[in-house]
Enzyme design. Structure first.
Site, mmCIF file in Angstrom:
data_model
loop_
_atom_site.group_PDB
_atom_site.id
_atom_site.type_symbol
_atom_site.label_atom_id
_atom_site.label_comp_id
_atom_site.label_asym_id
_atom_site.label_seq_id
_atom_site.Cartn_x
_atom_site.Cartn_y
_atom_site.Cartn_z
ATOM 1 N N SER A 119 0.845 -1.199 0.000
ATOM 2 C CA SER A 119 0.000 0.000 0.000
ATOM 3 C C SER A 119 0.877 1.244 0.000
ATOM 4 O O SER A 119 1.578 1.532 0.975
ATOM 5 C CB SER A 119 -0.906 0.009 1.226
ATOM 6 O OG SER A 119 -1.602 1.238 1.290
ATOM 7 N N HIS A 144 -0.926 -1.020 -4.461
ATOM 8 C CA HIS A 144 -2.239 -0.607 -3.961
ATOM 9 C C HIS A 144 -2.245 0.903 -3.731
ATOM 10 O O HIS A 144 -1.394 1.425 -3.002
ATOM 11 C CB HIS A 144 -2.528 -1.339 -2.646
ATOM 12 C CG HIS A 144 -3.917 -1.199 -2.156
ATOM 13 N ND1 HIS A 144 -4.965 -1.982 -2.597
ATOM 14 C CD2 HIS A 144 -4.451 -0.350 -1.248
ATOM 15 C CE1 HIS A 144 -6.073 -1.636 -1.980
ATOM 16 N NE2 HIS A 144 -5.791 -0.648 -1.154
ATOM 17 N N ASP A 160 -4.445 3.961 -2.301
ATOM 18 C CA ASP A 160 -5.602 4.329 -1.490
ATOM 19 C C ASP A 160 -6.072 5.729 -1.858
ATOM 20 O O ASP A 160 -5.372 6.719 -1.629
ATOM 21 C CB ASP A 160 -5.236 4.281 -0.006
ATOM 22 C CG ASP A 160 -5.088 2.854 0.495
ATOM 23 O OD1 ASP A 160 -6.056 2.088 0.358
ATOM 24 O OD2 ASP A 160 -4.015 2.504 1.015
ATOM 25 N N MET A 181 -8.658 8.611 -1.152
ATOM 26 C CA MET A 181 -9.573 9.097 -0.110
ATOM 27 C C MET A 181 -9.955 10.546 -0.386
ATOM 28 O O MET A 181 -9.113 11.343 -0.788
ATOM 29 C CB MET A 181 -8.917 8.990 1.263
ATOM 30 C CG MET A 181 -8.373 7.611 1.595
ATOM 31 S SD MET A 181 -7.665 7.564 3.253
ATOM 32 C CE MET A 181 -6.767 6.018 3.217
ATOM 33 N N HIS A 195 -8.095 1.677 -4.906
ATOM 34 C CA HIS A 195 -9.178 1.459 -3.938
ATOM 35 C C HIS A 195 -9.840 2.813 -3.688
ATOM 36 O O HIS A 195 -9.261 3.677 -3.029
ATOM 37 C CB HIS A 195 -8.569 0.864 -2.660
ATOM 38 C CG HIS A 195 -9.521 0.731 -1.529
ATOM 39 N ND1 HIS A 195 -9.104 0.568 -0.223
ATOM 40 C CD2 HIS A 195 -10.879 0.729 -1.482
ATOM 41 C CE1 HIS A 195 -10.146 0.496 0.563
ATOM 42 N NE2 HIS A 195 -11.237 0.589 -0.167
ATOM 43 N N MET A 210 -12.000 5.043 -1.925
ATOM 44 C CA MET A 210 -12.747 5.345 -0.692
ATOM 45 C C MET A 210 -13.316 6.745 -0.828
ATOM 46 O O MET A 210 -12.932 7.681 -0.119
ATOM 47 C CB MET A 210 -11.804 5.231 0.516
ATOM 48 C CG MET A 210 -11.393 3.811 0.820
ATOM 49 S SD MET A 210 -10.068 3.697 2.045
ATOM 50 C CE MET A 210 -8.651 3.777 0.938
ATOM 51 N N MET A 235 -12.285 -4.956 4.282
ATOM 52 C CA MET A 235 -11.460 -4.068 5.106
ATOM 53 C C MET A 235 -11.301 -4.675 6.494
ATOM 54 O O MET A 235 -12.280 -5.055 7.136
ATOM 55 C CB MET A 235 -12.109 -2.687 5.223
ATOM 56 C CG MET A 235 -12.146 -1.893 3.927
ATOM 57 S SD MET A 235 -10.489 -1.541 3.273
ATOM 58 C CE MET A 235 -9.787 -0.541 4.602
ATOM 59 N N GLY A 280 -9.455 4.976 6.220
ATOM 60 C CA GLY A 280 -9.158 6.390 6.421
ATOM 61 C C GLY A 280 -7.707 6.663 6.754
ATOM 62 O O GLY A 280 -7.163 7.669 6.334
ATOM 63 N N PHE A 281 -7.091 5.755 7.495
ATOM 64 C CA PHE A 281 -5.713 5.995 7.928
ATOM 65 C C PHE A 281 -4.908 4.696 7.914
ATOM 66 O O PHE A 281 -5.447 3.625 8.186
ATOM 67 C CB PHE A 281 -5.684 6.590 9.339
ATOM 68 C CG PHE A 281 -6.351 7.930 9.435
ATOM 69 C CD1 PHE A 281 -5.649 9.097 9.140
ATOM 70 C CD2 PHE A 281 -7.696 8.028 9.772
ATOM 71 C CE1 PHE A 281 -6.267 10.337 9.206
ATOM 72 C CE2 PHE A 281 -8.321 9.262 9.840
ATOM 73 C CZ PHE A 281 -7.610 10.420 9.554
ATOM 74 N N GLY A 282 -3.620 4.819 7.609
ATOM 75 C CA GLY A 282 -2.733 3.675 7.653
ATOM 76 C C GLY A 282 -2.274 3.389 9.067
ATOM 77 O O GLY A 282 -2.484 4.180 9.982
ATOM 78 N N GLY A 283 -1.641 2.229 9.252
ATOM 79 C CA GLY A 283 -1.017 1.902 10.529
ATOM 80 C C GLY A 283 -1.963 1.428 11.612
ATOM 81 O O GLY A 283 -1.568 1.342 12.777
ATOM 82 N N ASP A 326 -7.357 -5.808 3.517
ATOM 83 C CA ASP A 326 -6.585 -4.565 3.616
ATOM 84 C C ASP A 326 -6.714 -4.008 5.023
ATOM 85 O O ASP A 326 -7.808 -3.696 5.480
ATOM 86 C CB ASP A 326 -7.127 -3.554 2.594
ATOM 87 C CG ASP A 326 -6.391 -2.217 2.625
ATOM 88 O OD1 ASP A 326 -5.413 -2.079 3.381
ATOM 89 O OD2 ASP A 326 -6.810 -1.302 1.887
ATOM 90 N N GLY A 355 -3.759 -3.648 8.569
ATOM 91 C CA GLY A 355 -3.122 -4.309 9.704
ATOM 92 C C GLY A 355 -2.451 -5.630 9.380
ATOM 93 O O GLY A 355 -2.139 -6.414 10.289
ATOM 94 N N GLY A 381 0.679 -2.005 4.261
ATOM 95 C CA GLY A 381 1.340 -0.702 4.194
ATOM 96 C C GLY A 381 2.533 -0.641 5.126
ATOM 97 O O GLY A 381 3.669 -0.898 4.739
ATOM 98 N N SER A 382 2.261 -0.330 6.403
ATOM 99 C CA SER A 382 3.355 -0.226 7.371
ATOM 100 C C SER A 382 4.053 -1.570 7.563
ATOM 101 O O SER A 382 5.248 -1.617 7.879
ATOM 102 C CB SER A 382 2.827 0.294 8.713
ATOM 103 O OG SER A 382 1.794 -0.536 9.221
#
Length: 223
Positions: A10, A35, A37, A39, A68, A70, A139, A144-147, A178, A180, A200-201
């Site tokens: 991501s 990927h 994202d 938003m 993706h 959103m 999901m 809305g947010f990574g991590g 997608d 965590g 992502g992270s």
């Protein structure tokens, strides 16, 4: 093993000041797609990238771009993302009045079409739409947010969806997860039936190449 494992870094977690370098590392690590994202600050409480950035990424890589969306009223922007270079596009069922129409629009451009479902959205949407999809995105965090931390209840959802697809002879539909996904929990996610793994992270924190290879190894070791 069932379906082919597809690793999708991501780019939300990439270093945007050195995006080309991070894209190159994703390729070196053996990623299957990238990927993106998207938003809008309306459907989700964050604003990220649009078609302009997707268009900038496209010449940097031979990997397919998985966009993706959103965003509210995604049908208005499908063509913009296709022109920018999207190879996969997913839209959220929660912001769709005419889901079949939007999926048909995506497919009309000869690219992969998918739906995305938030953690507490009923799976009935996926059951009804599955035959029109190339992939279904579950999901495992609130978008809305990574991590964010993986929501474990999504594993049961994934198992139910996987069984539904198998029972209805829709094995060609990929299940994407997608949110965590880390090296240490990816085996559980694949065991539940997912094969498109967005991280992502879990990939960009540390050595990108090594993280992708370890993520794949842990995913593909699932029997």
């Amino acid at each position: 093993m069932g379906k082919q494992i597809k690793i999708a870094p991501s780019l939300l977690s990439a270093d945007f000041a050195h995006l080309a370098d991070d894209v190159r590392k994703c390729e070196q690590g053996g990623a299957d797609l990238l990927h993106c994202d998207i938003m809008d600050g309306h459907f989700v409480p964050n604003i990220t990238v649009g078609p302009l950035i997707v268009r900038a990424i496209k010449p940097l890589t031979k990997l397919p771009l998985n966009c993706h969306l959103m965003i509210s009223e995604p049908e208005k922007y499908i063509e913009d993302f296709v022109k920018a270079g999207a190879d996969y596009i997913s839209v959220h069922v929660e912001c769709q009045n005419h889901l079949h129409r939007t999926l048909s629009l995506i497919k009309s451009f000869n690219i992969k079409a998918g739906i995305a479902i938030n953690p507490v959205t009923p799976l009935n949407y996926a059951f009804d739409a599955a035959e029109y999809c190339d992939f279904i995105l579950l999901m495992s965090v609130n978008p809305g947010f990574g991590g964010q931390k993986f929501i474990k209840s999504v594993l049961k959802k994934c198992e139910i969806l996987s069984n539904f697809l198998e029972t209805n002879k829709l094995d060609n539909v990929d299940i994407e997860i997608d949110g965590g996904i880390k090296i240490e929990n990816v085996a559980d996610i694949v065991s539940a039936g997912a094969n498109m793994l967005v991280s992502g992270s879990g990939i960009f924190d540390g050595d990108v190449v090594s993280n992708i290879k370890q993520l794949r190894a842990n995913a593909e070791n699932v029997k």
